[in-house]
Design an enzyme around this catalytic site. Sequence first.
Site, PDB file in Angstrom:
ATOM      1  N   LYS A 165      27.172  58.821  36.653  1.00  0.00           N
ATOM      2  CA  LYS A 165      27.845  58.253  37.844  1.00  0.00           C
ATOM      3  C   LYS A 165      29.104  59.050  38.184  1.00  0.00           C
ATOM      4  O   LYS A 165      30.219  58.531  38.218  1.00  0.00           O
ATOM      5  CB  LYS A 165      28.194  56.783  37.621  1.00  0.00           C
ATOM      6  CG  LYS A 165      26.992  55.895  37.335  1.00  0.00           C
ATOM      7  CD  LYS A 165      27.366  54.435  37.283  1.00  0.00           C
ATOM      8  CE  LYS A 165      26.224  53.548  36.846  1.00  0.00           C
ATOM      9  NZ  LYS A 165      25.872  53.669  35.403  1.00  0.00           N
ATOM     10  N   GLY A 200      35.202  66.811  45.768  1.00  0.00           N
ATOM     11  CA  GLY A 200      33.940  67.534  45.938  1.00  0.00           C
ATOM     12  C   GLY A 200      33.813  68.755  45.045  1.00  0.00           C
ATOM     13  O   GLY A 200      32.770  68.985  44.421  1.00  0.00           O
ATOM     14  N   ASN A 201      34.889  69.550  44.946  1.00  0.00           N
ATOM     15  CA  ASN A 201      34.811  70.795  44.171  1.00  0.00           C
ATOM     16  C   ASN A 201      34.524  70.522  42.687  1.00  0.00           C
ATOM     17  O   ASN A 201      33.708  71.198  42.059  1.00  0.00           O
ATOM     18  CB  ASN A 201      36.116  71.575  44.319  1.00  0.00           C
ATOM     19  CG  ASN A 201      36.050  72.909  43.615  1.00  0.00           C
ATOM     20  OD1 ASN A 201      35.219  73.737  43.966  1.00  0.00           O
ATOM     21  ND2 ASN A 201      36.885  73.097  42.604  1.00  0.00           N
ATOM     22  N   THR A 202      35.199  69.492  42.156  1.00  0.00           N
ATOM     23  CA  THR A 202      35.005  69.167  40.730  1.00  0.00           C
ATOM     24  C   THR A 202      33.590  68.658  40.485  1.00  0.00           C
ATOM     25  O   THR A 202      32.953  69.017  39.477  1.00  0.00           O
ATOM     26  CB  THR A 202      36.051  68.113  40.295  1.00  0.00           C
ATOM     27  OG1 THR A 202      37.345  68.666  40.541  1.00  0.00           O
ATOM     28  CG2 THR A 202      35.916  67.740  38.839  1.00  0.00           C
ATOM     29  N   ARG A 251      14.852  42.277  34.924  1.00  0.00           N
ATOM     30  CA  ARG A 251      14.821  41.256  33.884  1.00  0.00           C
ATOM     31  C   ARG A 251      13.443  40.589  33.820  1.00  0.00           C
ATOM     32  O   ARG A 251      13.060  39.867  34.740  1.00  0.00           O
ATOM     33  CB  ARG A 251      15.885  40.177  34.166  1.00  0.00           C
ATOM     34  CG  ARG A 251      17.318  40.653  33.930  1.00  0.00           C
ATOM     35  CD  ARG A 251      17.544  40.922  32.461  1.00  0.00           C
ATOM     36  NE  ARG A 251      18.877  41.407  32.136  1.00  0.00           N
ATOM     37  CZ  ARG A 251      19.235  42.697  32.048  1.00  0.00           C
ATOM     38  NH1 ARG A 251      18.358  43.658  32.292  1.00  0.00           N
ATOM     39  NH2 ARG A 251      20.456  43.037  31.700  1.00  0.00           N
TER      40      ARG A 251
HETATM   41  O1  LIG Z   1      23.809  49.689  39.516  1.00  0.00           O
HETATM   42  C1  LIG Z   1      23.585  49.995  38.323  1.00  0.00           C
HETATM   43  C2  LIG Z   1      23.594  51.308  37.882  1.00  0.00           C
HETATM   44  C3  LIG Z   1      23.316  51.577  36.571  1.00  0.00           C
HETATM   45  N1  LIG Z   1      23.046  50.585  35.698  1.00  0.00           N
HETATM   46  C4  LIG Z   1      22.741  50.958  34.293  1.00  0.00           C
HETATM   47  O2  LIG Z   1      21.408  50.542  33.981  1.00  0.00           O
HETATM   48  C5  LIG Z   1      21.341  49.997  32.674  1.00  0.00           C
HETATM   49  C6  LIG Z   1      20.876  48.574  32.761  1.00  0.00           C
HETATM   50  O3  LIG Z   1      20.877  48.023  31.482  1.00  0.00           O
HETATM   51  P1  LIG Z   1      20.470  46.511  31.179  1.00  0.00           P
HETATM   52  O4  LIG Z   1      20.807  46.347  29.741  1.00  0.00           O
HETATM   53  O5  LIG Z   1      18.988  46.421  31.454  1.00  0.00           O
HETATM   54  O6  LIG Z   1      21.263  45.621  32.067  1.00  0.00           O
HETATM   55  C7  LIG Z   1      22.743  50.155  32.070  1.00  0.00           C
HETATM   56  O7  LIG Z   1      22.739  51.328  31.310  1.00  0.00           O
HETATM   57  C8  LIG Z   1      23.656  50.308  33.272  1.00  0.00           C
HETATM   58  O8  LIG Z   1      24.755  51.162  33.003  1.00  0.00           O
HETATM   59  C9  LIG Z   1      23.035  49.299  36.127  1.00  0.00           C
HETATM   60  O9  LIG Z   1      22.785  48.349  35.352  1.00  0.00           O
HETATM   61  N2  LIG Z   1      23.297  49.031  37.442  1.00  0.00           N
END
Ligand SMILES: O=c1ccn([C@@H]2O[C@H](COP(=O)(O)O)[C@@H](O)[C@H]2O)c(=O)[nH]1
Length: 234
Positions: free
Chosen positions: A67, A72-74, A181
């Site tokens: 994430k 932008g440059n970095t 879930r």
């Molecule tokens: O919007 C977001 C972006 C990234 N995540 C990542 O996904 C997994 C979800 O893990 P669970 O244990 O199934 O909740 C986790 O690594 C988050 O950093 C996200 O949940 N939502």
Amino acid sequence: MQKINDVRDRLIVALDVPTVWDAYRLVSTLGDGVTFYKIGYRLAFAGGLDLARQLVAEGKKVFLDLKLHDIGNTVREGVESLTKLGVTFLTVHAYPQTMRGAVEGRGDSALKLLAVTALTSYDDGDLRDAGYGLAVRDLVRLRAEQARSAGIDGIVCSAAETGIVREVIGPDMVIVTPGIRPSGSAAGDQKRTLTPAEAIRIGADHLVVGRPIIRAADPRAAAGAVMDEIVAAS
Ligand SMILES: O=c1ccn([C@@H]2O[C@H](COP(=O)(O)O)[C@@H](O)[C@H]2O)c(=O)[nH]1
């Protein structure tokens, strides 16, 4: 973008474990049923980049969930370095400058960039608290439009937004959905959740699942159950 050839690639298991050793143990427990792994902060800051290289060498696909968000440059320079790892996906936050920098850094490498629209642990109230004047669905739509214009390869959103995102981005970009879930499992801090079957039916390409698998008493059985749901709904 190339469509998914192996249904197993639709499930991405989040390796949210403290050490590379724990990660390897999990990968070996899950076996051939799981082909795609996500490495996030916890593991990336504990040797996870070398692990990413290793998993790729062993034929697994890797999603590096860093994430990125900076000037932008970095971002461009950081992404350029990460193109060398051989991972499939890398996340950046869906801010226009950030995304443009990332696209420059990716160049014509095989790395695919995913833009994180609105974290799945956020609802409208969380966005208000963070100073935004838009509801989740409106922010996700806006960011999906901006990601498409910037030349990003895919979108991270809740599966619940798959419909509006697909409308905006068209058929070629991928939609990757955390916040999955299986029925009966605890939501934890996730606020915008769907089950694996619901997410697939609504059109998500890849589902990210962490705790419901990695904290299950039998992670292999839990992953197998998610995969069965994916296959049945595909
Ligand atoms: O919007 C977001 C972006 C990234 N995540 C990542 O996904 C997994 C979800 O893990 P669970 O244990 O199934 O909740 C986790 O690594 C988050 O950093 C996200 O949940 N939502």
